[in-house]
Design a protein around this motif. Structure first.
Motif, mmCIF file in Angstrom:
data_model
loop_
_atom_site.group_PDB
_atom_site.id
_atom_site.type_symbol
_atom_site.label_atom_id
_atom_site.label_comp_id
_atom_site.label_asym_id
_atom_site.label_seq_id
_atom_site.Cartn_x
_atom_site.Cartn_y
_atom_site.Cartn_z
ATOM 1 N N PRO A 81 -30.313 -4.871 -24.408
ATOM 2 C CA PRO A 81 -30.717 -3.584 -23.826
ATOM 3 C C PRO A 81 -30.194 -3.447 -22.402
ATOM 4 O O PRO A 81 -30.279 -4.378 -21.600
ATOM 5 N N GLY A 82 -29.646 -2.281 -22.100
ATOM 6 C CA GLY A 82 -29.101 -2.020 -20.779
ATOM 7 C C GLY A 82 -27.634 -2.358 -20.632
ATOM 8 O O GLY A 82 -26.993 -1.921 -19.671
ATOM 9 N N ASP A 83 -27.080 -3.127 -21.556
ATOM 10 C CA ASP A 83 -25.652 -3.440 -21.506
ATOM 11 C C ASP A 83 -24.826 -2.180 -21.755
ATOM 12 O O ASP A 83 -25.276 -1.235 -22.398
ATOM 13 N N ARG A 84 -23.610 -2.209 -21.274
ATOM 14 C CA ARG A 84 -22.683 -1.090 -21.470
ATOM 15 C C ARG A 84 -21.638 -1.492 -22.506
ATOM 16 O O ARG A 84 -21.031 -2.564 -22.403
ATOM 17 N N VAL A 85 -21.437 -0.625 -23.494
ATOM 18 C CA VAL A 85 -20.459 -0.880 -24.547
ATOM 19 C C VAL A 85 -19.492 0.298 -24.596
ATOM 20 O O VAL A 85 -19.918 1.451 -24.760
ATOM 21 N N LEU A 86 -18.212 0.022 -24.440
ATOM 22 C CA LEU A 86 -17.214 1.078 -24.542
ATOM 23 C C LEU A 86 -16.996 1.425 -26.016
ATOM 24 O O LEU A 86 -16.824 0.535 -26.856
ATOM 25 N N VAL A 87 -16.998 2.726 -26.306
ATOM 26 C CA VAL A 87 -16.876 3.222 -27.687
ATOM 27 C C VAL A 87 -15.843 4.337 -27.717
ATOM 28 O O VAL A 87 -15.815 5.191 -26.832
ATOM 29 N N SER A 88 -14.992 4.348 -28.736
ATOM 30 C CA SER A 88 -14.055 5.462 -28.903
ATOM 31 C C SER A 88 -14.826 6.782 -28.892
ATOM 32 O O SER A 88 -15.747 6.980 -29.685
ATOM 33 N N ALA A 89 -14.459 7.673 -27.985
ATOM 34 C CA ALA A 89 -15.175 8.955 -27.877
ATOM 35 C C ALA A 89 -14.966 9.802 -29.123
ATOM 36 O O ALA A 89 -15.876 10.502 -29.568
ATOM 37 N N TYR A 90 -13.752 9.735 -29.685
ATOM 38 C CA TYR A 90 -13.469 10.497 -30.899
ATOM 39 C C TYR A 90 -13.845 9.626 -32.089
ATOM 40 O O TYR A 90 -13.039 8.836 -32.594
ATOM 41 N N SER A 91 -15.095 9.759 -32.508
ATOM 42 C CA SER A 91 -15.629 8.928 -33.592
ATOM 43 C C SER A 91 -16.909 9.568 -34.113
ATOM 44 O O SER A 91 -17.480 10.459 -33.474
ATOM 45 N N PHE A 92 -17.362 9.085 -35.249
ATOM 46 C CA PHE A 92 -18.601 9.582 -35.835
ATOM 47 C C PHE A 92 -19.780 9.163 -34.964
ATOM 48 O O PHE A 92 -19.755 8.101 -34.319
ATOM 49 N N ILE A 93 -20.826 9.969 -34.943
ATOM 50 C CA ILE A 93 -21.975 9.708 -34.081
ATOM 51 C C ILE A 93 -22.617 8.355 -34.368
ATOM 52 O O ILE A 93 -23.235 7.742 -33.495
ATOM 53 N N ALA A 94 -22.452 7.833 -35.589
ATOM 54 C CA ALA A 94 -23.061 6.554 -35.954
ATOM 55 C C ALA A 94 -22.559 5.414 -35.084
ATOM 56 O O ALA A 94 -23.281 4.431 -34.857
ATOM 57 N N CYS A 95 -21.328 5.510 -34.592
ATOM 58 C CA CYS A 95 -20.762 4.422 -33.784
ATOM 59 C C CYS A 95 -21.543 4.269 -32.477
ATOM 60 O O CYS A 95 -22.005 3.174 -32.134
ATOM 61 N N ALA A 96 -21.702 5.375 -31.757
ATOM 62 C CA ALA A 96 -22.468 5.327 -30.511
ATOM 63 C C ALA A 96 -23.946 5.094 -30.782
ATOM 64 O O ALA A 96 -24.643 4.442 -30.004
ATOM 65 N N LEU A 122 -11.055 0.912 -20.131
ATOM 66 C CA LEU A 122 -11.599 -0.441 -20.088
ATOM 67 C C LEU A 122 -11.216 -1.127 -18.785
ATOM 68 O O LEU A 122 -12.039 -1.783 -18.148
ATOM 69 N N LYS A 123 -9.979 -0.941 -18.390
ATOM 70 C CA LYS A 123 -9.496 -1.593 -17.168
ATOM 71 C C LYS A 123 -10.205 -1.063 -15.926
ATOM 72 O O LYS A 123 -10.465 -1.803 -14.975
ATOM 73 N N ALA A 124 -10.566 0.230 -15.965
ATOM 74 C CA ALA A 124 -11.189 0.860 -14.797
ATOM 75 C C ALA A 124 -12.668 1.147 -15.020
ATOM 76 O O ALA A 124 -13.235 2.020 -14.381
ATOM 77 N N ALA A 125 -13.301 0.429 -15.924
ATOM 78 C CA ALA A 125 -14.706 0.688 -16.239
ATOM 79 C C ALA A 125 -15.585 0.546 -15.002
ATOM 80 O O ALA A 125 -15.423 -0.388 -14.212
ATOM 81 N N GLU A 126 -16.512 1.487 -14.854
ATOM 82 C CA GLU A 126 -17.430 1.471 -13.717
ATOM 83 C C GLU A 126 -18.631 0.599 -14.074
ATOM 84 O O GLU A 126 -19.583 1.060 -14.678
ATOM 85 N N GLY A 127 -18.582 -0.655 -13.711
ATOM 86 C CA GLY A 127 -19.661 -1.578 -14.030
ATOM 87 C C GLY A 127 -19.260 -2.521 -15.149
ATOM 88 O O GLY A 127 -18.245 -2.334 -15.825
ATOM 89 N N PRO A 128 -20.046 -3.557 -15.358
ATOM 90 C CA PRO A 128 -19.719 -4.563 -16.382
ATOM 91 C C PRO A 128 -19.774 -3.992 -17.791
ATOM 92 O O PRO A 128 -20.530 -3.070 -18.078
ATOM 93 N N VAL A 129 -18.950 -4.559 -18.656
ATOM 94 C CA VAL A 129 -18.882 -4.148 -20.050
ATOM 95 C C VAL A 129 -19.255 -5.340 -20.915
ATOM 96 O O VAL A 129 -18.772 -6.452 -20.704
ATOM 97 N N ALA A 130 -20.125 -5.119 -21.910
ATOM 98 C CA ALA A 130 -20.581 -6.212 -22.774
ATOM 99 C C ALA A 130 -19.763 -6.331 -24.049
ATOM 100 O O ALA A 130 -19.691 -7.408 -24.654
ATOM 101 N N ALA A 131 -19.155 -5.223 -24.509
ATOM 102 C CA ALA A 131 -18.357 -5.225 -25.730
ATOM 103 C C ALA A 131 -17.546 -3.936 -25.772
ATOM 104 O O ALA A 131 -17.832 -2.979 -25.047
ATOM 105 N N VAL A 132 -16.529 -3.930 -26.632
ATOM 106 C CA VAL A 132 -15.681 -2.758 -26.819
ATOM 107 C C VAL A 132 -15.611 -2.457 -28.314
ATOM 108 O O VAL A 132 -15.392 -3.355 -29.128
ATOM 109 N N MET A 133 -15.813 -1.177 -28.675
ATOM 110 C CA MET A 133 -15.754 -0.758 -30.071
ATOM 111 C C MET A 133 -14.652 0.289 -30.240
ATOM 112 O O MET A 133 -14.755 1.400 -29.721
ATOM 113 N N VAL A 134 -13.601 -0.099 -30.930
ATOM 114 C CA VAL A 134 -12.494 0.813 -31.223
ATOM 115 C C VAL A 134 -12.650 1.315 -32.652
ATOM 116 O O VAL A 134 -12.891 0.531 -33.577
#
Length: 389
Positions: A81-96, A122-134
């Protein structure tokens, strides 16, 4: 019957009974639970072995659906909880939503016009990232090599959502191959369908954690009876796949190469028939697309709706893939999850282009005459389509 039926990616009556040995074996012995009490190997086990190999992973586990697979993958990867996860913006709502369901914050990665995610996010993320979902969209594989490199540099896991992309490949390889965790779906409109269902593939340790999280937290020694006294047992839910679903999946998995070949052939015929009069929204490597959908871009959001209605009148299916990014839905605005995102993190391209992207599915069952009718309908209403964007 519609020329292109989006619900006909798997049509049981269209298959010969001789091509459904797993399905008939399950019906024959009546063992519908994944832990089979007979000499027959579990269809779940066969599915897991097949897809572990397909994605090039150590192991895989079948689960109730793709969204569950994403959520359990995040949990197993240690996202808190509270972690930041980068997610493809163009994706189905289920991903986020899978990210939000574990208490983490989904941070959007914007797209370009070739459906590729912006690795700069990802390279310029504002704050720490816990995972990336493409997310691989509508049978179009996203090149993930650069994202893989950045994840390695940051020491965070890469999750590839291959729910719509089984069989697709980019110059970086097959969708799911470079991920720490590959997740796919067997929902109705996927390359392989059992109505619902999903799978997670990754390292043996991670898959074992997902396995427990989907099997009431139990530890099963050698796949035997559940052991809740083992210190590795956890509190969890029942999110298993049934044997009947797994059998349907496995019968289609054995024919996957044929399915992809037929879809790609139909898509090639459609593009040839359209010629230079219509611009297709292709990935960076069209030859690697699974062929399940052909994408177009409407001039405006209103044109997108008019195009879909016009094709429906000609008995051809066309749909706006996703009318909004996940950030724009009320459920996310009301949750407050997006409040901490700066204006620089809002996905401008996905917000502007998304409502205009149109999809025409091409089932492997559509005959050449049907493809010709689809092309005719698209050409009849091409005034709604953009030539460039």
């Amino acid at each position: 019957m519609a020329v292109v039926n989006p619900h006909q990616f798997f049509d049981l009556p269209a298959e010969s009974p001789d091509t459904l040995p797993y399905f008939h074996a399950v019906l024959g012995d009546g063992q519908l639970f994944r832990y089979v009490e007979s000499e027959r190997e579990s269809a779940n086990t066969a599915v897991e072995r097949f897809f572990a190999g397909y994605f090039g992973k150590e192991a895989a586990v079948a689960v109730a659906n793709g969204t569950v697979g994403l959520r359990l993958s995040l949990q197993a990867a240690g996202v808190k909880p509270g972690d930041r996860v980068l997610v493809s913006a163009y994706s189905f709502i289920a991903c986020a939503m899978a990210v939000a369901s574990v208490g983490a914050v989904p941070v959007p990665m914007d797209m370009d016009t070739a459906l590729t995610v912006d690795a700069a996010a990802l390279k310029a993320a504002e704050g720490p990232v816990a995972a990336v979902m493409v997310v691989h969209v509508q049978g179009h594989a996203v090149p993930v090599g650069r994202v893989r490199e950045l994840c390695d540099a940051l020491g965070v896991p890469l999750i590839e959502d291959v729910c719509q992309g089984v069989g697709a490949a980019s110059p970086d390889g097959r969708a799911g191959a470079l991920a720490d965790i590959a997740v796919t779906s067997f929902q109705q409109s996927k390359q392989i369908s059992s109505g619902e269902g999903g799978l997670v593939a990754g390292t043996a340790d991670l898959v074992e954690r997902v396995y427990r999280l989907s099997d009431l937290g139990a530890v099963r020694h050698g796949g035997g009876l559940p052991d809740w006294d083992d210190e590795r047992a956890v509190m969890a839910d029942n999110l298993r796949l049934t044997e009947l679903q797994a059998a349907l999946v496995m019968d289609q998995a054995t024919a996957l190469d044929d399915t992809l070949a037929r879809q790609r052939a139909n898509r090639a015929r459609l593009k040839e028939a359209l010629g230079s009069q219509v611009t297709v929204l292709d990935s960076e490597h069209p030859a690697g697309d699974s062929g399940s959908h052909t994408l177009f871009v409407a001039r405006t959001a209103s044109d997108a709706q008019q195009f879909c209605a016009a094709l429906k009148a000609e008995d051809v299916v066309a749909r706006v893939v996703w009318k909004k990014t996940f950030l724009e839905y009320g459920v996310f605005r009301q949750s407050g999850l997006t409040d901490e995102l700066s204006s620089q993190q809002w996905p401008k391209t996905a917000v502007a282009l998304g409502p205009r992207i149109l999809s025409v599915p091409v089932s492997k069952y559509v005959p050449e005459s049907g493809v010709a009718r689809v092309a005719e309908a698209v050409l009849n209403h091409r005034q709604h389509l953009a030539r460039e964007w």
